[in-house]
Design a protein around this motif. Sequence first.
Motif, PDB file in Angstrom:
ATOM      1  N   MET A   1       0.794  -1.378  -0.127  1.00 38.53           N
ATOM      2  CA  MET A   1      -0.017  -0.131   0.266  1.00 38.53           C
ATOM      3  C   MET A   1       0.494   1.411   0.306  1.00 38.53           C
ATOM      4  N   THR A   2       1.862   1.236   0.476  1.00 38.46           N
ATOM      5  CA  THR A   2       3.064   2.502   0.544  1.00 38.46           C
ATOM      6  C   THR A   2       3.948   2.690  -0.181  1.00 38.46           C
ATOM      7  N   THR A   3       3.265   1.509  -1.578  1.00 34.92           N
ATOM      8  CA  THR A   3       4.562   1.685  -2.668  1.00 34.92           C
ATOM      9  C   THR A   3       4.675   2.882  -3.626  1.00 34.92           C
ATOM     10  N   PRO A  38       6.062   2.927   6.474  1.00 38.06           N
ATOM     11  CA  PRO A  38       5.400   1.075   6.835  1.00 38.06           C
ATOM     12  C   PRO A  38       4.964   0.916   7.111  1.00 38.06           C
ATOM     13  N   ALA A  39       3.861   2.229   6.814  1.00 42.75           N
ATOM     14  CA  ALA A  39       2.561   1.417   7.310  1.00 42.75           C
ATOM     15  C   ALA A  39       1.817   0.384   5.792  1.00 42.75           C
ATOM     16  N   ARG A  40       1.177  -0.795   6.786  1.00 43.77           N
ATOM     17  CA  ARG A  40       0.371  -1.768   6.326  1.00 43.77           C
ATOM     18  C   ARG A  40      -0.879  -1.376   5.155  1.00 43.77           C
ATOM     19  N   THR A  41      -1.700  -0.594   6.269  1.00 42.97           N
ATOM     20  CA  THR A  41      -3.256   0.010   6.048  1.00 42.97           C
ATOM     21  C   THR A  41      -3.124   1.180   5.611  1.00 42.97           C
ATOM     22  N   VAL A  42      -3.177   1.677   4.685  1.00 45.47           N
ATOM     23  CA  VAL A  42      -3.454   3.405   4.378  1.00 45.47           C
ATOM     24  C   VAL A  42      -4.246   2.892   3.856  1.00 45.47           C
ATOM     25  N   ASP A  64      -3.273   2.202   9.749  1.00 47.65           N
ATOM     26  CA  ASP A  64      -1.522   3.265  10.209  1.00 47.65           C
ATOM     27  C   ASP A  64      -1.451   4.167   9.341  1.00 47.65           C
TER      28      ASP A  64
END
Length: 223
Positions: A1-3, A38-42, A64
């Motif tokens: 998600m954070t790419t 590094p958040a996994r849920t955005v 996150d």
Amino acid sequence: MTTVSAARHHLHGSPGGGTFRPGPDERIAHVVAEALGPARTVLDSDSLPGPGTSRLPFGDGTFDAAMMLCNARRVSDTLSRLRELRRVTRGPVVLLAADPARVRGFWLNRYAPEVLAVEARRHPPIADLTTALGGSAEVRSVPIPLDCTDTFDEAYYGRPEKLLDPAARQAGSAWSFVDDRVREEFDTNLRRELRSGEWDERFGHLRGRPVYEGSLVIVRATP
């Protein structure tokens, strides 16, 4: 998600509202992706339905991180939406915004000050954004590349001829809030000064500047 590709997708899919309208340029999306960390849920605010004043259907601290493209079209409910983003986000809230205090520093102010006056009025002060988010906030300029592929006025900082194209100007809705006289005078005066070389005498150094730091900023707020 954070790419970078995720940030690019979210920003490109967001509806535009003002002269500030970043989106498909990979380099600007990269700045947003870095700020998300590094958040996994955005939570992408611009993908949410309903007005910005609506309470979001999520519990406190669900995500996150969150991101938002602060479009001028939603200026009336931006602050309400930001308070909701802060409530449902346990980590950083990242905004891509235009700083109204810096809008008039662009060379366009010489040729169409009415347009930039409209643009400055349509964006909340950065201090209002950070107050709505609370916690601790970092604000920094986003470098705009010379060959930026986005459709906002400052993207053409070193390519003034591009703004002579009505289609390029139509991408910024601030132009729609001024009358035909303003647009005609802009076109006439810029063309004249490009032919005479006066634009290049004043601003020609921008043609070779690899990046430009104008009103585009990124705000990263943490609890």
